[in-house]
Design a protein around this motif. Structure first.
Motif, mmCIF file in Angstrom:
data_model
loop_
_atom_site.group_PDB
_atom_site.id
_atom_site.type_symbol
_atom_site.label_atom_id
_atom_site.label_comp_id
_atom_site.label_asym_id
_atom_site.label_seq_id
_atom_site.Cartn_x
_atom_site.Cartn_y
_atom_site.Cartn_z
ATOM 1 N N ASN A 105 0.828 -1.200 0.000
ATOM 2 C CA ASN A 105 0.000 0.000 0.000
ATOM 3 C C ASN A 105 0.869 1.260 0.000
ATOM 4 N N ILE A 106 1.607 1.484 -1.084
ATOM 5 C CA ILE A 106 2.578 2.589 -1.145
ATOM 6 C C ILE A 106 1.925 3.964 -1.250
ATOM 7 N N LEU A 107 0.600 4.035 -1.460
ATOM 8 C CA LEU A 107 -0.096 5.316 -1.491
ATOM 9 C C LEU A 107 -0.808 5.613 -0.174
ATOM 10 N N ALA A 108 -0.633 4.762 0.822
ATOM 11 C CA ALA A 108 -1.291 4.919 2.125
ATOM 12 C C ALA A 108 -2.808 5.055 1.960
ATOM 13 N N LEU A 109 -3.398 4.157 1.181
ATOM 14 C CA LEU A 109 -4.844 4.181 0.957
ATOM 15 C C LEU A 109 -5.578 3.620 2.160
ATOM 16 N N ASN A 110 -6.785 4.151 2.395
ATOM 17 C CA ASN A 110 -7.666 3.584 3.406
ATOM 18 C C ASN A 110 -9.065 3.466 2.804
ATOM 19 N N ALA A 111 -10.018 2.994 3.590
ATOM 20 C CA ALA A 111 -11.372 2.770 3.081
ATOM 21 C C ALA A 111 -12.006 4.062 2.558
ATOM 22 N N ALA A 112 -11.792 5.174 3.250
ATOM 23 C CA ALA A 112 -12.359 6.446 2.798
ATOM 24 C C ALA A 112 -11.776 6.854 1.440
ATOM 25 N N ASP A 113 -10.482 6.635 1.251
ATOM 26 C CA ASP A 113 -9.853 6.911 -0.048
ATOM 27 C C ASP A 113 -10.501 6.066 -1.135
ATOM 28 N N ASN A 114 -10.722 4.792 -0.833
ATOM 29 C CA ASN A 114 -11.327 3.896 -1.823
ATOM 30 C C ASN A 114 -12.709 4.386 -2.233
ATOM 31 N N VAL A 115 -13.515 4.811 -1.277
ATOM 32 C CA VAL A 115 -14.854 5.324 -1.588
ATOM 33 C C VAL A 115 -14.733 6.560 -2.478
ATOM 34 N N LEU A 116 -13.827 7.456 -2.140
ATOM 35 C CA LEU A 116 -13.638 8.670 -2.931
ATOM 36 C C LEU A 116 -13.128 8.346 -4.337
ATOM 37 N N HIS A 117 -12.236 7.360 -4.451
ATOM 38 C CA HIS A 117 -11.737 6.976 -5.772
ATOM 39 C C HIS A 117 -12.849 6.375 -6.627
ATOM 40 N N PHE A 118 -13.701 5.530 -6.029
ATOM 41 C CA PHE A 118 -14.837 4.980 -6.771
ATOM 42 C C PHE A 118 -15.800 6.092 -7.190
ATOM 43 N N ALA A 119 -16.085 7.030 -6.304
ATOM 44 C CA ALA A 119 -16.996 8.130 -6.629
ATOM 45 C C ALA A 119 -16.416 8.993 -7.756
ATOM 46 N N SER A 120 -15.124 9.306 -7.674
ATOM 47 C CA SER A 120 -14.473 10.082 -8.734
ATOM 48 C C SER A 120 -14.528 9.332 -10.054
ATOM 49 N N ALA A 121 -14.286 8.025 -10.011
ATOM 50 C CA ALA A 121 -14.314 7.204 -11.223
ATOM 51 C C ALA A 121 -15.692 7.256 -11.876
ATOM 52 N N ILE A 122 -16.736 7.117 -11.085
ATOM 53 C CA ILE A 122 -18.099 7.117 -11.625
ATOM 54 C C ILE A 122 -18.407 8.453 -12.305
ATOM 55 N N VAL A 123 -18.097 9.545 -11.638
ATOM 56 C CA VAL A 123 -18.399 10.874 -12.202
ATOM 57 C C VAL A 123 -17.564 11.135 -13.452
ATOM 58 N N LEU A 124 -16.254 10.886 -13.376
ATOM 59 C CA LEU A 124 -15.373 11.141 -14.519
ATOM 60 C C LEU A 124 -15.731 10.268 -15.716
ATOM 61 N N LEU A 125 -16.007 8.984 -15.479
ATOM 62 C CA LEU A 125 -16.376 8.092 -16.585
ATOM 63 C C LEU A 125 -17.742 8.448 -17.162
ATOM 64 N N ALA A 126 -18.696 8.777 -16.315
ATOM 65 C CA ALA A 126 -20.030 9.132 -16.801
ATOM 66 C C ALA A 126 -19.975 10.352 -17.715
ATOM 67 N N VAL A 127 -19.267 11.380 -17.283
ATOM 68 C CA VAL A 127 -19.171 12.595 -18.097
ATOM 69 C C VAL A 127 -18.251 12.358 -19.294
ATOM 70 N N GLY A 128 -17.119 11.709 -19.059
ATOM 71 C CA GLY A 128 -16.169 11.462 -20.145
ATOM 72 C C GLY A 128 -16.752 10.624 -21.272
ATOM 73 N N LEU A 129 -17.545 9.627 -20.921
ATOM 74 C CA LEU A 129 -18.122 8.748 -21.941
ATOM 75 C C LEU A 129 -19.488 9.219 -22.434
ATOM 76 N N GLY A 130 -20.193 9.992 -21.613
ATOM 77 C CA GLY A 130 -21.565 10.333 -21.960
ATOM 78 C C GLY A 130 -21.820 11.733 -22.472
ATOM 79 N N ALA A 131 -20.952 12.669 -22.168
ATOM 80 C CA ALA A 131 -21.191 14.061 -22.560
ATOM 81 C C ALA A 131 -20.361 14.432 -23.781
ATOM 82 N N ASP A 132 -20.764 15.498 -24.421
ATOM 83 C CA ASP A 132 -20.029 16.062 -25.572
ATOM 84 C C ASP A 132 -19.894 15.071 -26.726
ATOM 85 N N LYS A 133 -20.937 14.310 -26.995
ATOM 86 C CA LYS A 133 -20.898 13.331 -28.085
ATOM 87 C C LYS A 133 -20.672 14.007 -29.430
ATOM 88 N N ARG A 134 -21.342 15.142 -29.674
ATOM 89 C CA ARG A 134 -21.212 15.828 -30.954
ATOM 90 C C ARG A 134 -19.814 16.386 -31.155
#
Length: 134
Positions: free
Chosen positions: A100-129
């Motif tokens: 665990n060289i980034l000193a991750l904990n459970a709260a970090d994991n939740v934040l990383h999953f939340a960031s992933a969902i938002v970034l992927l949703a907008v990155g893949l779903g918005a600005d299609k044109r």
């Protein structure tokens, strides 16, 4: 800057991750570069020096992409979202281990999953044109 959801998200996330990266240094005094346990931002998010540097690099990349163009922001939001999804998954197995060289904990994991969902949703779903036009 156009009113693109990808550009707006990249600028906002970029600024937030830059601030978190800088703030993290206030909590990592005496913490080793690759320490498996670190300081706690807001009392819950664990960071070490490497984790702070990663936040700074991701924040700078997102901010630059958001200010550059819709395709750059869209591509980087999608890429960073995919990386954060992977980090979230790996974090589930790394917490409490010597890898665990980034000193991750459970709260970090939740934040990383939340960031992933938002970034992927907008990155893949918005600005299609925009992609078709470029």
């Amino acid at each position: 800057m156009s009113s693109s959801p990808n550009r707006l998200l990249a600028v906002i996330f970029g600024a937030v991750y830059l601030l978190v990266g800088l703030l993290g240094f206030a909590y990592t005094g005496g913490v080793g570069f690759l320490a498996t346990q670190g300081g706690l931002i807001l009392g819950i998010f664990e960071v070490n020096i490497l984790h702070n540097i990663v936040h700074l690099l991701i924040g700078a990349a997102l901010l630059i992409a958001g200010l550059a163009s819709v395709p750059a922001a869209k591509g980087l939001n999608t890429t960073v979202g995919a990386v954060y999804l992977l980090v979230g998954i790996l974090g589930l197995f790394l917490v409490g281990s010597s890898l665990n060289i980034l000193a991750l904990n459970a709260a970090d994991n939740v934040l990383h999953f939340a960031s992933a969902i938002v970034l992927l949703a907008v990155g893949l779903g918005a600005d299609k044109r925009s992609r078709a036009a470029v």
